[in-house]
Design an enzyme around this catalytic site. Structure first.
Site, PDB file in Angstrom:
ATOM      1  N   GLY A 219       0.797  -1.217   0.000  1.00  0.00           N
ATOM      2  CA  GLY A 219       0.000   0.000   0.000  1.00  0.00           C
ATOM      3  C   GLY A 219       0.826   1.263   0.000  1.00  0.00           C
ATOM      4  O   GLY A 219       0.291   2.357  -0.183  1.00  0.00           O
ATOM      5  N   GLY A 220       2.148   1.129   0.189  1.00  0.00           N
ATOM      6  CA  GLY A 220       3.020   2.304   0.227  1.00  0.00           C
ATOM      7  C   GLY A 220       3.336   2.823  -1.158  1.00  0.00           C
ATOM      8  O   GLY A 220       2.931   2.266  -2.175  1.00  0.00           O
TER       9      GLY A 220
ATOM     10  N   ILE B  51       6.258   2.969  -2.835  1.00  0.00           N
ATOM     11  CA  ILE B  51       7.077   2.050  -3.627  1.00  0.00           C
ATOM     12  C   ILE B  51       6.333   0.740  -3.856  1.00  0.00           C
ATOM     13  O   ILE B  51       6.276   0.225  -4.982  1.00  0.00           O
ATOM     14  CB  ILE B  51       8.423   1.769  -2.941  1.00  0.00           C
ATOM     15  CG1 ILE B  51       9.235   3.063  -2.802  1.00  0.00           C
ATOM     16  CG2 ILE B  51       9.223   0.720  -3.716  1.00  0.00           C
ATOM     17  CD1 ILE B  51       9.658   3.670  -4.108  1.00  0.00           C
TER      18      ILE B  51
ATOM     19  N   LYS C 119      20.657   5.430   2.779  1.00  0.00           N
ATOM     20  CA  LYS C 119      20.875   5.791   4.183  1.00  0.00           C
ATOM     21  C   LYS C 119      21.464   4.638   4.996  1.00  0.00           C
ATOM     22  O   LYS C 119      21.856   4.823   6.149  1.00  0.00           O
ATOM     23  CB  LYS C 119      19.560   6.272   4.803  1.00  0.00           C
ATOM     24  CG  LYS C 119      19.065   7.587   4.213  1.00  0.00           C
ATOM     25  CD  LYS C 119      17.720   7.989   4.762  1.00  0.00           C
ATOM     26  CE  LYS C 119      17.282   9.345   4.219  1.00  0.00           C
ATOM     27  NZ  LYS C 119      17.166   9.379   2.746  1.00  0.00           N
TER      28      LYS C 119
ATOM     29  N   VAL D 115      10.215  15.196   0.703  1.00  0.00           N
ATOM     30  CA  VAL D 115      10.235  16.627   0.921  1.00  0.00           C
ATOM     31  C   VAL D 115       9.370  17.386  -0.097  1.00  0.00           C
ATOM     32  O   VAL D 115       8.859  18.471   0.200  1.00  0.00           O
ATOM     33  CB  VAL D 115      11.703  17.130   0.884  1.00  0.00           C
ATOM     34  CG1 VAL D 115      12.263  17.083  -0.532  1.00  0.00           C
ATOM     35  CG2 VAL D 115      11.831  18.508   1.471  1.00  0.00           C
TER      36      VAL D 115
ATOM     37  N   THR E 223      16.321  22.316   5.798  1.00  0.00           N
ATOM     38  CA  THR E 223      17.135  22.104   6.996  1.00  0.00           C
ATOM     39  C   THR E 223      18.496  22.788   6.923  1.00  0.00           C
ATOM     40  O   THR E 223      18.986  23.318   7.920  1.00  0.00           O
ATOM     41  CB  THR E 223      17.350  20.600   7.239  1.00  0.00           C
ATOM     42  OG1 THR E 223      17.918  20.012   6.066  1.00  0.00           O
ATOM     43  CG2 THR E 223      16.040  19.910   7.562  1.00  0.00           C
TER      44      THR E 223
END
Length: 624
Positions: A292-293, A295, A411, A456, A473
């Site tokens: 459901g996300g 990706i 990350k 973002v 940021t």
């Protein structure tokens, strides 16, 4: 005879008349309104020769291709230059004719006086036409209509003009096209006034408020070049994304959308080996976790195209799974789809799902990915990203899946965050498990995807809609970006290449400054940076880096047959030992976040956690 030819003929007749009258007026002025009979008989010769030569020079300078409703100083300068040339040539011809016959049949002053009268008359006629056009042809602009420039005078541009004329509050005042043969033509009454390099000038001259790019067949690189020009104008930029073929066949309407930052990436579509992909997905049971996300749902859409035997959509959120389930059922009514609500942390539930459906290919996209949130909730990141992945991977091994593809992140490389560290542990676990399993376990590592949940770009758009400020940021923060569809296509292609144990790295192009993305979005919205919308720097959040990396120090890359996919050198990890190390994390799940982070650093020494004082230190907003 088409309208273009008719317009040229009419303009030539007007010019011939004005030039002839200019010569006659020059004679009248020269002889104080009493032309001697000797000179009078040469007036038609002087007028006709001047008119023919001047029209030929105008043609040479393409003045009959200009749209004089949009005359500017540049066009008037060209007209003056053409008049100087025709006058000079006639003076030279007249000199030699008079030398040969030894008679002064046309005084030289006639041509000089004619030059000034003709320049004023023809230049004035062009300027008068522009004023008339602006007053009467653009006079039907209603209050609230927005003056619009359409880029692209092909079939798509014509469809856009027709749509704008009939249904919207956008009023097309001009068009732009790079084909010089189209300059001066009209489409549905809208003139083609220049090429892409003229866009800033045209926007200023015609007070354009919106630019619509109607070039659906253009490459991504070409679109980016045009958008880069458009964003300097201050006009709001929109785009027609659908192909003309789709529109004409009724598959899509003429749907104009705002230009997104992804249009600025300038990358051509990803090319995939359809036959290779089809071989491992067609007639197979495929499981997508996190379906459901952002990706996971795109994975499901693209996998459905390859006719799997069954597509199992696993997710934790019922609304998102319901949404992708309904979408795929409408689009692929023959496809067998199985929506499942489950938590990947529930090992027994995961095993029951694998036992029932026996998936042959598994795409594992379920994960907690929000960096600052996971810094505050490290135990949840471990439970989901580490133990959830472990549950899915071990079930794939136990129930004989052929391939397992983990969706990872840049990350995970030299991580500074809990999220990145847990994803690195997930990578290490499936590499270790691959050594003892017939299942091919691989990971695919890439950076940020535009438009994904928590990214973002949606935040920036919302902030712009609310009038700002847009929060960034750090002015030097950079990230790699991909669109969701191209990232997913490469993920599926990497799955086809899997031999087991690889970490595939996707070529993300050049890193992009976050503040530049913010500025582009503001400009493309037709607003001015720091005037209409302010940019506010808030300071780096816990767990964030100024820049991301794609390789650890131990890894190197090798090429694959696909130019956008690379393979990191596999890390040698003993499955039994590493499994025991992971189990130690269960002991600290109920501890405070400092102990949890220290335990993560024990597993991933490159985790840049420096102790309790580092966690408790608060990031102050930057003063820039």
């Amino acid at each position: 005879m088409n309208s273009k030819q008719k317009r040229r003929i009419i303009l030539i007749f007007i010019d011939v008349a004005l030039i002839s009258l200019s010569v006659l007026w020059a004679y009248l002025l020269r002889f104080e309104y009493s032309i001697p009979s000797f000179y009078w008989k040469f007036v038609p010769y002087a007028a006709l020769s001047y008119a023919i030569l001047t029209v030929l020079v105008y043609h040479w300078y393409h003045l009959y291709k200009k749209v004089w409703a949009y005359v500017s100083v540049g066009e008037l300068y060209t007209l003056i230059k053409a008049n100087v040339i025709s006058t000079a040539v006639l003076l030279i011809i007249n000199h030699f004719v008079q030398e040969s016959i030894e008679t002064n049949i046309i005084p030289r002053s006639i041509f000089l006086i004619s030059f000034f009268i003709m320049t004023i008359a023809i230049g004035g006629s062009r300027l008068a036409w522009r004023l008339f056009h602006d007053r009467f042809f653009l006079g039907d602009l209603k209050q609230g209509d927005r003056r619009t420039l359409v880029v692209g005078a092909g079939d798509a541009g014509a469809l856009v003009i027709k749509e704008l004329r009939n249904t919207t509050h956008f009023y097309p005042v001009a068009m732009i096209d790079d084909d010089p043969e189209k300059l001066g033509l009209e489409i549905l009454g809208v003139p083609i006034v220049g090429n892409r390099n003229d866009i800033p000038k045209i926007v200023k001259q015609l007070r354009v408020q919106d630019i619509i790019i109607a070039m659906p067949s253009a490459s991504k690189q070409e679109l980016r070049k045009i958008i880069d020009i458009c964003k300097t104008t201050g006009a709001q930029v929109k785009i027609l994304p659908a192909s003309v073929k789709d529109i004409l066949e009724g598959k899509l309407s003429v749907k104009i959308r705002d230009v997104d930052v992804e249009d600025l990436l300038g990358r051509d579509p990803v090319k995939v080996d359809l036959e290779e992909i089809s071989d491992y997905l067609k007639d197979r049971v495929v499981l997508v976790t996190g379906a459901g996300g952002s990706i996971g749902s795109e994975l499901s859409r693209q996998i459905a195209r390859f006719h799997p035997k069954q597509l199992v959509l696993l997710g934790h959120g019922e609304n998102s799974i319901y949404g992708i389930d309904m979408e795929l059922r409408n689009q692929y009514p023959e496809l067998q789809i199985e929506p499942i609500i489950a938590d990947i942390q529930d090992k027994s539930r995961v095993e029951r799902i694998f036992r029932e459906f026996r998936p042959e290919v598994v795409f594992h996209a379920a994960a907690h990915k929000h960096v600052p949130l996971m810094e505050k909730n490290p135990s949840e990141a471990i439970k989901n990203n580490v133990f959830g992945t472990k549950n899915i991977a071990e079930a794939a091994h136990d129930f004989g899946a052929e391939r397992f593809v983990l969706i990872s992140t840049d990350k995970a490389v030299n991580p500074t965050s809990v999220m990145g560290t847990t994803k690195r542990i997930a990578e290490m676990f499936i590499q270790a498990l691959d050594k003892v399993s017939p299942t091919k376990f691989v990971a695919v590592r890439f950076g940020n995807v535009l438009g994904s949940r928590g990214s973002v770009i949606p935040l920036f758009k919302k902030q712009i809609e609310q009038g700002g400020p847009v929060t960034v940021t750090h002015p030097e923060m950079v990230r790699f970006f991909m669109t969701i569809p191209e990232a997913v296509q490469l993920v599926i292609q990497a799955g086809a290449m899997a031999k087991g144990g690889e970490i595939f790295i996707l070529d993300m192009g050049n890193p992009v400054k976050i503040v530049d993305l913010a500025k582009d979005l503001i400009r493309l919205s037709g607003l001015k940076v720091d005037e209409d919308i302010k940019i506010k720097y808030t300071g780096i959040r816990p767990g964030e880096k100024l820049y991301e990396e794609i390789l650890t120090q131990e890894e190197g890359t090798t090429k694959t047959k696909h130019q956008r996919i690379f393979i990191a050198k596999p890390t040698e990890i003993d499955y039994t030992e590493f499994n025991q190390e992971i189990q130690k994390l269960t002991v600290v799940l109920d501890k405070d976040e400092h102990e949890i982070k220290q335990a993560l650093k024990d597993l991933v020494p490159t985790f840049q956690y420096k102790g309790k004082e580092n966690v408790e230190g608060k990031s102050e907003p930057l003063k820039v």
